[in-house]
Structures are given as C-alpha cells and as structure tokens.
Design an enzyme around this catalytic site. Structure first.
Site, PDB file in Angstrom:
ATOM      1  N   ASP A  79     -40.501 -80.071 -50.786  1.00  0.00           N
ATOM      2  CA  ASP A  79     -39.658 -81.102 -50.173  1.00  0.00           C
ATOM      3  C   ASP A  79     -38.338 -81.165 -50.910  1.00  0.00           C
ATOM      4  O   ASP A  79     -38.156 -80.569 -51.979  1.00  0.00           O
ATOM      5  CB  ASP A  79     -40.359 -82.462 -50.214  1.00  0.00           C
ATOM      6  CG  ASP A  79     -39.773 -83.469 -49.216  1.00  0.00           C
ATOM      7  OD1 ASP A  79     -38.831 -83.114 -48.486  1.00  0.00           O
ATOM      8  OD2 ASP A  79     -40.252 -84.608 -49.194  1.00  0.00           O
ATOM      9  N   LYS A  80     -37.427 -81.927 -50.321  1.00  0.00           N
ATOM     10  CA  LYS A  80     -36.093 -82.175 -50.878  1.00  0.00           C
ATOM     11  C   LYS A  80     -35.768 -83.639 -50.735  1.00  0.00           C
ATOM     12  O   LYS A  80     -36.195 -84.292 -49.775  1.00  0.00           O
ATOM     13  CB  LYS A  80     -35.072 -81.299 -50.138  1.00  0.00           C
ATOM     14  CG  LYS A  80     -33.619 -81.751 -50.220  1.00  0.00           C
ATOM     15  CD  LYS A  80     -33.218 -82.527 -48.981  1.00  0.00           C
ATOM     16  CE  LYS A  80     -31.764 -82.976 -49.053  1.00  0.00           C
ATOM     17  NZ  LYS A  80     -31.459 -83.946 -47.973  1.00  0.00           N
ATOM     18  N   HIS A  81     -35.032 -84.170 -51.701  1.00  0.00           N
ATOM     19  CA  HIS A  81     -34.566 -85.565 -51.600  1.00  0.00           C
ATOM     20  C   HIS A  81     -33.091 -85.620 -51.961  1.00  0.00           C
ATOM     21  O   HIS A  81     -32.649 -84.985 -52.925  1.00  0.00           O
ATOM     22  CB  HIS A  81     -35.349 -86.481 -52.528  1.00  0.00           C
ATOM     23  CG  HIS A  81     -34.846 -87.893 -52.495  1.00  0.00           C
ATOM     24  ND1 HIS A  81     -35.193 -88.774 -51.493  1.00  0.00           N
ATOM     25  CD2 HIS A  81     -33.994 -88.568 -53.315  1.00  0.00           C
ATOM     26  CE1 HIS A  81     -34.583 -89.930 -51.708  1.00  0.00           C
ATOM     27  NE2 HIS A  81     -33.864 -89.829 -52.795  1.00  0.00           N
ATOM     28  N   SER A  82     -32.333 -86.380 -51.182  1.00  0.00           N
ATOM     29  CA  SER A  82     -30.922 -86.633 -51.476  1.00  0.00           C
ATOM     30  C   SER A  82     -30.754 -88.089 -51.883  1.00  0.00           C
ATOM     31  O   SER A  82     -31.404 -88.978 -51.333  1.00  0.00           O
ATOM     32  CB  SER A  82     -30.058 -86.341 -50.241  1.00  0.00           C
ATOM     33  OG  SER A  82     -28.740 -86.848 -50.421  1.00  0.00           O
ATOM     34  N   THR A 119     -31.891 -90.467 -42.731  1.00  0.00           N
ATOM     35  CA  THR A 119     -32.422 -89.350 -41.956  1.00  0.00           C
ATOM     36  C   THR A 119     -33.232 -89.832 -40.750  1.00  0.00           C
ATOM     37  O   THR A 119     -33.137 -89.266 -39.659  1.00  0.00           O
ATOM     38  CB  THR A 119     -33.292 -88.465 -42.863  1.00  0.00           C
ATOM     39  OG1 THR A 119     -32.463 -87.907 -43.888  1.00  0.00           O
ATOM     40  CG2 THR A 119     -33.930 -87.330 -42.072  1.00  0.00           C
ATOM     41  N   ARG A 167     -35.706-105.825 -56.372  1.00  0.00           N
ATOM     42  CA  ARG A 167     -34.463-105.303 -56.964  1.00  0.00           C
ATOM     43  C   ARG A 167     -33.257-105.669 -56.129  1.00  0.00           C
ATOM     44  O   ARG A 167     -32.187-105.987 -56.663  1.00  0.00           O
ATOM     45  CB  ARG A 167     -34.552-103.778 -57.097  1.00  0.00           C
ATOM     46  CG  ARG A 167     -35.497-103.291 -58.179  1.00  0.00           C
ATOM     47  CD  ARG A 167     -35.773-101.807 -58.026  1.00  0.00           C
ATOM     48  NE  ARG A 167     -34.530-101.052 -58.019  1.00  0.00           N
ATOM     49  CZ  ARG A 167     -34.357 -99.913 -57.356  1.00  0.00           C
ATOM     50  NH1 ARG A 167     -35.332 -99.400 -56.632  1.00  0.00           N
ATOM     51  NH2 ARG A 167     -33.207 -99.288 -57.415  1.00  0.00           N
ATOM     52  N   SER A 182     -38.635 -95.373 -58.090  1.00  0.00           N
ATOM     53  CA  SER A 182     -38.659 -95.642 -56.647  1.00  0.00           C
ATOM     54  C   SER A 182     -38.635 -94.354 -55.845  1.00  0.00           C
ATOM     55  O   SER A 182     -39.458 -94.138 -54.951  1.00  0.00           O
ATOM     56  CB  SER A 182     -37.476 -96.534 -56.271  1.00  0.00           C
ATOM     57  OG  SER A 182     -37.435 -96.747 -54.872  1.00  0.00           O
ATOM     58  N   LYS A 186     -42.638 -92.308 -54.131  1.00  0.00           N
ATOM     59  CA  LYS A 186     -42.891 -91.971 -52.713  1.00  0.00           C
ATOM     60  C   LYS A 186     -43.009 -90.464 -52.517  1.00  0.00           C
ATOM     61  O   LYS A 186     -43.878 -89.988 -51.774  1.00  0.00           O
ATOM     62  CB  LYS A 186     -41.769 -92.540 -51.838  1.00  0.00           C
ATOM     63  CG  LYS A 186     -41.697 -94.055 -51.818  1.00  0.00           C
ATOM     64  CD  LYS A 186     -40.726 -94.558 -50.785  1.00  0.00           C
ATOM     65  CE  LYS A 186     -39.285 -94.257 -51.125  1.00  0.00           C
ATOM     66  NZ  LYS A 186     -38.762 -95.094 -52.213  1.00  0.00           N
ATOM     67  N   LYS A 187     -42.122 -89.707 -53.147  1.00  0.00           N
ATOM     68  CA  LYS A 187     -42.148 -88.257 -52.968  1.00  0.00           C
ATOM     69  C   LYS A 187     -43.420 -87.652 -53.557  1.00  0.00           C
ATOM     70  O   LYS A 187     -44.065 -86.790 -52.944  1.00  0.00           O
ATOM     71  CB  LYS A 187     -40.908 -87.629 -53.609  1.00  0.00           C
ATOM     72  CG  LYS A 187     -39.628 -87.840 -52.818  1.00  0.00           C
ATOM     73  CD  LYS A 187     -39.674 -87.121 -51.482  1.00  0.00           C
ATOM     74  CE  LYS A 187     -38.424 -87.304 -50.673  1.00  0.00           C
ATOM     75  NZ  LYS A 187     -38.498 -86.649 -49.347  1.00  0.00           N
TER      76      LYS A 187
END
Length: 435
Positions: A79-82, A119, A167, A182, A186-187
């Site tokens: 996977d990828k996260h931005s 997204t 937060r 955070s 999730k990832k």
C-alpha cells in the site's frame, strides 16, 4: 492500570511503559478512558513527546484496538499513503498499476481534510462507486481484482477514531507522535507486508517546511519498521498542485487522461512511478526502486493499469464501461469561467492552501463534518510555477455551481498566484528519500 497515572508520568517528561500505552489505546476504544483524559493525554504527548519506543507502542496498541486483517495471497500485500496535498490523485493511478504488476492492494483511504482533497471523495464522483465494504467483500475483491480503495470500517483501529476526534478539538493535531500513530494504526491494521509513504512538503501540504516534512517522514518510517512493516518514504514537492486540476471529478478526469494516454501529466506520472517502484522493491516484485519504477511506468503506458482500474470500478458499483466512457460518466459543473491574470509575468509561487480552500468554498470539500460534497466543482488547467503568463491570460478555469461562487473563486485564485518578472528556479519533484 490508571489513566491518571499514565498522564501524570507523561506530563512530567517520563515515557509510559509499552504495557501502559497499549492499555491506554484499548481504553480509548472501549470507553475506559474518558474524553477529558484522552485530551490531557494528547496535550501531554504534544508537549513532551513519546520517543521512538513509546511511539511504536502507541501505534501497535491503536492498531490492535480493533480487527487486524490477515492475508494469504499469492503475491505481496502492499500500500501507499500520502500526507495530503492539492491535486494529489496518485492513489487512483498507483493502486491499479501495482495490481497490474502482481501486488495486492487493500488501500484504506480517507476523505478530504481541511484544504486537502480525499481519495474517497474523488472516487465517489464516479456514479455508483461504493467505498464502504465489509471484510468478506474486501477479501473477495482483493482475490479477484487485486486492488480495492475503501473507507475504514468501524472495526479498524477504533482507538484512532476516538483520539482523532479529540485531537481536532483539543489543539493537538500537530503532534508528530500522534500523527504517526494515527496514520500507521489504520494502515498496519490492513495487514500490509510493505508500505511506501508520500510525505508532502510545501504551501499545499500540512508540513510546509522540509525540516518538518523530514521529521514526520523519519518518525513514520522508524515507527512502521518498529511495528514490523517494511517502509520507505519519499518527501515530495507540494509548492504547487501535483495535477493541473483540484476538485473531485476534475481529478478523476486527469487520472483517466493519464491512464488512457489521452493527455499525460509528467509530474503525476513520475511521482506515481517513483512511489510504485519503492513499493514493488519492498515487496520483492522488483530488483530495486528504479526497476520497480520502470515496471509501474510500463503498466501505465501499456494500458494494463487502466484495465485493472476499470475492473476495480465495476467491482465497487461503478459503470462497467467507465474506462471507455469516462468522459460521459462524470458530473460537470454548470458554470465554467476563466481566471484572468492581473498582470504579465512568470508564475513565481502558488499558495496551495489558498487553492485548496477555494475548492472547499466552491462546495468541493467540507466546511464541517456532515457537509455534502459537490463532485463537479473545482479548478482545472492550473498554471504552474515557471509558466509565462500574459496579462488577461487564464491562470485556471473555475468550475462552479453558481455565478456568485465562481466570482468569489476568481478572486481567491488571483490572490493565490504570485507573478514576477523573472522565471523562478526549478524545484525537484522528489526532495528526499527516507529509508
């Protein structure tokens, strides 16, 4: 264990034990920790920090506060996260490109946050596209289609859902330790074998400076590795929008133009290939990131990524012929106007945050939780840094629901552009690699 004692230790500059942090994360999920205690904990972490060991422990505890997926696939689960930016539609290109290269991609994504797009909002501009999915449906789709882009279920990292809301109202959003926990809780709950991170830096990002972006990237990489997930990060430029569009349907259009070769945005292509190359190398599907980037580029150029994207859209409720008929399937705004440049010159700088907020004001994002998003509005044909513009030439096109909203957006976009006599120096797309 006692929440008050844990908070007191943090307040006094002592890092709680691994067991205490895991207990606190469980208490966030099951209600054993009160809102007041959660807020005090978040403030103490912001002011005192957790250190690397504490950050890993909190991340693991938040991951394990709900269901953690496990996979048995014939290829690596990647996977990828931005961290978020303007015109950042890389996920829509990268998930199917990775699938075309043999990876399995259970991409748990988010919605627009502040001035940055989400997204899920972009994909929901496609008629019928469903982002909510149960675990069994996700497993079936991943086995058949290799990629899915979905929202997090209530069972995924519930401690993060609770702490995230705390937060937001307690002035602790900026804590790198809490941001890291955070994102990664999730990832990592998605059962990933490897993760690549796109940490944005510039006026359109949450981290405006390179020092801030590097600190976050290092925290994310070290914490993910400490939690058992192979990870690298690229710090990428967000001094201007990555795509030439900002807005949900408009970014899907740019995605489809790139996937189908109709009109390729080189920056979008290059960032997608670089991130995908890192992921394929981590997952053992490429010899190194350069080899992986070439494989991603081939998946895009050959049309294989477009085919996998079409299968994903159909599997998630969208039109079966979307890749062939995307131009007819996406919503269009009723008002489209040019933004005239107030003077001649070169584009010297762009306030990306201001552009993102202009899209939100048009209805393309949320002013408050629960707002409906208009998928058709936004900005297209955005001039980029270094472009030479004549007086009265368009800086971009506004897509609006009403003439009044279009007029307000024109003023906002003009204020976001700095025009100067000389061309500015080029800024590299990839500023740093953290491994």
């Amino acid at each position: 264990m006692d929440a008050r004692a844990i908070i007191t230790r943090l307040r006094d500059g002592q890092t709680p034990s691994v067991e205490e942090l895991r207990w606190f994360a469980a208490g966030l999920a099951d209600g054993g920790v009160s809102d007041a205690q959660a807020g005090a904990f978040a403030m103490a972490v912001l002011l005192k920090g957790l250190g690397e060991e504490g950050r890993v422990a909190l991340t693991r505890g938040m991951r394990d506060s709900g269901h953690v997926l496990e996979w048995d696939m014939p290829g690596p689960v990647l996977d990828k996260h931005s961290t978020g930016g303007i015109g950042d539609c890389v996920s829509l290109l990268l998930a199917p490109a990775l699938a075309a290269c043999g990876a399995y991609v259970p991409m748990i994504s988010g919605r627009g946050l502040g001035h940055t797009g989400g997204t899920l909002d972009k994909l929901e501009a496609i008629p019928g596209f469903r982002t909510a999915m149960g675990e069994e449906q996700l497993r079936t789709q991943l086995a058949q289609i290799r990629c899915a882009i979905v929202s997090a279920s209530a069972e995924i990292a519930p401690a993060d859902r609770r702490l995230y809301a705390i937060r937001d109202v307690s002035g602790t959003v900026e804590s790198i330790d809490l941001i890291t926990a955070s994102i990664l809780s999730k990832k990592l709950a998605a059962g990933l074998e490897a993760l690549v991170l796109d940490v944005k830096c510039g006026s359109g990002a949450f981290m405006a400076t390179l020092d801030g972006a590097e600190a976050l990237a290092r925290a994310l990489v070290s914490t993910a590795q400490g939690a058992g997930c192979m990870t690298t990060a690229l710090i990428t430029d967000m001094t201007q929008p990555l795509a030439t569009a900002a807005g949900n349907a408009l970014e899907v259009i740019e995605t489809m133009e790139t996937l189908t070769g109709t009109s390729v945005n080189p920056a979008l292509w290059d960032i997608t290939a670089a991130l995908g190359g890192e992921a394929l190398a981590l997952g053992g599907l490429a010899a190194d990131p350069a080899d992986g980037a070439g494989r991603i580029a081939q998946a895009l150029e050959s049309g294989a990524a477009a085919e996998w994207f079409g299968r994903m859209v159909a599997a998630q409720g969208g039109p079966a012929d979307f890749v062939e008929r995307w131009a007819d399937r996406l919503p269009a705004a009723p008002v489209v106007v040019e933004v005239p440049s107030p003077r001649a010159g070169h584009v010297g700088a762009i306030d990306g945050r201001a552009l993102g907020l202009a899209v939100v004001d048009l209805g393309g994002g949320r002013q408050r939780e629960g707002d409906r998003v208009n998928p058709s509005v936004g900005l297209s044909d955005l001039a980029g840094i270094g472009d030479e513009i004549g007086a009265g030439d368009p800086l971009c096109m506004i897509h609006a629901a009403t003439p009044a909203q279009a007029e307000a957006a024109v003023r906002a976009v003009q204020a976001a552009y700095l025009l100067q006599d000389a061309a500015p120096p080029d800024v590299p797309l990839i500023l740093k690699r953290i491994a």
